[in-house]
Design an enzyme around this catalytic site. Structure first.
Site, PDB file in Angstrom:
ATOM      1  N   ARG A 117       0.826  -1.209   0.000  1.00 53.64           N
ATOM      2  CA  ARG A 117       0.000   0.000   0.000  1.00 53.64           C
ATOM      3  C   ARG A 117       0.863   1.263   0.000  1.00 53.64           C
ATOM      4  O   ARG A 117       0.379   2.344   0.299  1.00 53.64           O
ATOM      5  CB  ARG A 117      -0.938  -0.022   1.213  1.00 53.64           C
ATOM      6  N   ASP A 138     -13.879  -4.315  -3.686  1.00 54.67           N
ATOM      7  CA  ASP A 138     -14.883  -3.340  -3.201  1.00 54.67           C
ATOM      8  C   ASP A 138     -15.782  -2.804  -4.325  1.00 54.67           C
ATOM      9  O   ASP A 138     -16.826  -2.220  -4.042  1.00 54.67           O
ATOM     10  CB  ASP A 138     -14.181  -2.147  -2.539  1.00 54.67           C
ATOM     11  N   GLY A 186     -15.467  -4.135   1.947  1.00 56.26           N
ATOM     12  CA  GLY A 186     -16.046  -3.208   0.972  1.00 56.26           C
ATOM     13  C   GLY A 186     -15.581  -1.782   1.172  1.00 56.26           C
ATOM     14  O   GLY A 186     -15.994  -0.879   0.460  1.00 56.26           O
ATOM     15  N   GLN A 190     -12.335 -13.185   1.871  1.00 56.69           N
ATOM     16  CA  GLN A 190     -13.045 -12.683   0.694  1.00 56.69           C
ATOM     17  C   GLN A 190     -12.102 -12.291  -0.445  1.00 56.69           C
ATOM     18  O   GLN A 190     -12.524 -12.084  -1.575  1.00 56.69           O
ATOM     19  CB  GLN A 190     -13.898 -11.463   1.075  1.00 56.69           C
ATOM     20  N   ARG A 191     -10.813 -12.111  -0.122  1.00 55.23           N
ATOM     21  CA  ARG A 191      -9.862 -11.685  -1.152  1.00 55.23           C
ATOM     22  C   ARG A 191      -8.998 -12.824  -1.669  1.00 55.23           C
ATOM     23  O   ARG A 191      -8.206 -12.629  -2.590  1.00 55.23           O
ATOM     24  CB  ARG A 191      -8.934 -10.612  -0.564  1.00 55.23           C
TER      25      ARG A 191
END
Ligand code: F6P
Length: 384
Positions: free
Chosen positions: A74, A135, A178, A302-303
């Site tokens: 990031r 998202d 999300g 979820q990823r």
């Protein structure tokens, strides 16, 4: 060999990244006779000049893999942690870009990456971006890759929670990722038939949620599934957050350092409490309904894992379009999805924007029509 292009993946990983890297690599090599260099770990690898040559053998067998073979981070070009300080490393990146004589650089990422890519474009690099995130909140594109896979994973998880909620006559609050958009929460909630769906776009009233659960009980349904997007806020919290943001803006405008520090402290306290948002919601619902409640946070599940067929196809389409855009020198654009087609959108129109769910969206319409509680008294009349 002809020209050389670069590719990097930045921000949170999402299913379909390897499919996109493969498509970029294969189309560059096969159709344009270009070489492809991958930078490792997002913008950090561009700064540190850590590269991998993407050749046929590196690109083979990765279509179905989750994550990204390049790694991601990031880190932001203009605020890179170097030693103990944050530094603007844009110039170093520009040097590395020129060192490899790159014709262009493809940056694959979500909202943050679009902003960072624009900064690099403004610094003089030939940039094309692709929109990826579970998202689905990147502006100017109908959809991002990663979303379809995450939607299936979250839906499957909530399906499984249904049977245990039913057996124990419990409420199950399930937190869905999300960021500050409700696409994943609303989509998975609708697909799994959640009784309550709470999303950031509609600040909720916990009493209305409890009332909906009590009504179900009166109809003989002693269990409920409450699907909550991680960014969903109760009405009071939303109001407090808006006030704090306004105070922060004012303190910045007035260069009032003392006030700014105070507001920033309050904001970080607010954020710390919000991290436990769904836990608090679960216990409030227990008190208000008399039913036992449990919380499940789906988190990074979820990823992970292999991308869905739809995400593989989407990532492949966008990847090949990105290379075509470089070949045509159409720099400074994101390759977006528009209906059945793709289009180039100037990065300036994407960066700093977030695509949230409009209240008149058909998903919201259908959720209301099927009697789902959205945490607020909204009628179709209000949103149409
Ligand atoms: O943007 C993707 C996402 O998974 C969000 O849904 C979530 O808020 C965030 O990333 C989590 O980030 P990290 O993996 O850095 O904790």
């Amino acid at each position: 060999m002809g020209k050389c292009i670069g590719v990097l993946t930045a921000g949170g990983d999402s299913p379909g990244l390897n499919a996109a890297i493969r498509a970029i690599g294969k189309s560059a090599l096969n159709s344009y006779n270009m070489q492809v260099i991958g930078f490792r770990d997002g913008f950090r690898g561009l700064m540190e000049n850590r590269t991998v040559q993407l050749q046929s053998d590196t690109l083979s067998g990765i279509l179905t893999l989750g994550g990204t073979i390049l790694g991601t981070s990031r880190d932001k070009p203009h605020k890179m942690p170097v030693g103990s300080k944050m530094q603007d490393m844009t110039e170093v990146m520009l040097d590395n870009y020129h060192r490899h004589h790159l014709e262009g650089l493809i940056c694959i990422g979500g909202g943050g990456t679009q902003k960072n890519a624009l900064r690099l474009a403004q610094a003089g690099m030939n940039i094309i971006t692709l929109p990826k995130t579970i998202d689905n909140d990147v502006a100017q594109t109908d959809i991002t890759f990663g979303f379809d896979t995450a939607l299936s994973i979250a839906t499957d998880a909530i399906d499984r929670l249904h049977s245990t909620a039913h057996s124990h006559h419990r409420i199950i609050v399930v937190e869905i990722m999300g960021h500050k958009a409700g696409w994943l929460g609303l989509g998975a909630g609708m697909a799994s038939g959640a009784d309550v769906i709470l999303i950031p776009e509609i600040p909720y009233d916990v009493n209305l949620v409890a009332e909906a659960i009590r009504r179900r009980r009166h109809r003989g349904k002693n269990f409920s599934i409450v699907a909550v997007s991680e960014g969903a806020l109760a009405k009071d919290d939303e109001q407090l957050f808006t006030e704090l943001q306004a105070k922060k803006k004012k303190a910045k405008e007035n260069s009032d350092e003392k006030k700014l520090k105070k507001v920033l402290d309050s904001l970080s306290q607010f954020k710390a409490v919000q991290k436990k948002n769904t836990l608090l919601l679960s216990s409030k619902l227990e008190t208000l309904t008399g039913l036992e409640s449990r919380l499940t946070i789906l988190g990074h599940l979820q990823r992970g894992g292999t991308p869905s067929a739809a995400d593989r196809i989407l990532a492949t389409r966008l990847g090949t379009k990105a290379v075509e855009a470089i070949a045509k020198q159409q720099y400074g654009n994101m390759v977006a999805v528009s209906g059945e087609s793709t289009k180039l959108v100037p990065l300036k129109e994407v960066a700093g924007q977030r695509k949230i769910i409009p209240l008149d969206h058909p998903w919201i319409h259908s959720a209301i029509e099927t009697g789902t509680c959205l945490g607020e008294e909204i009628s179709l009349h209000d949103i149409m």
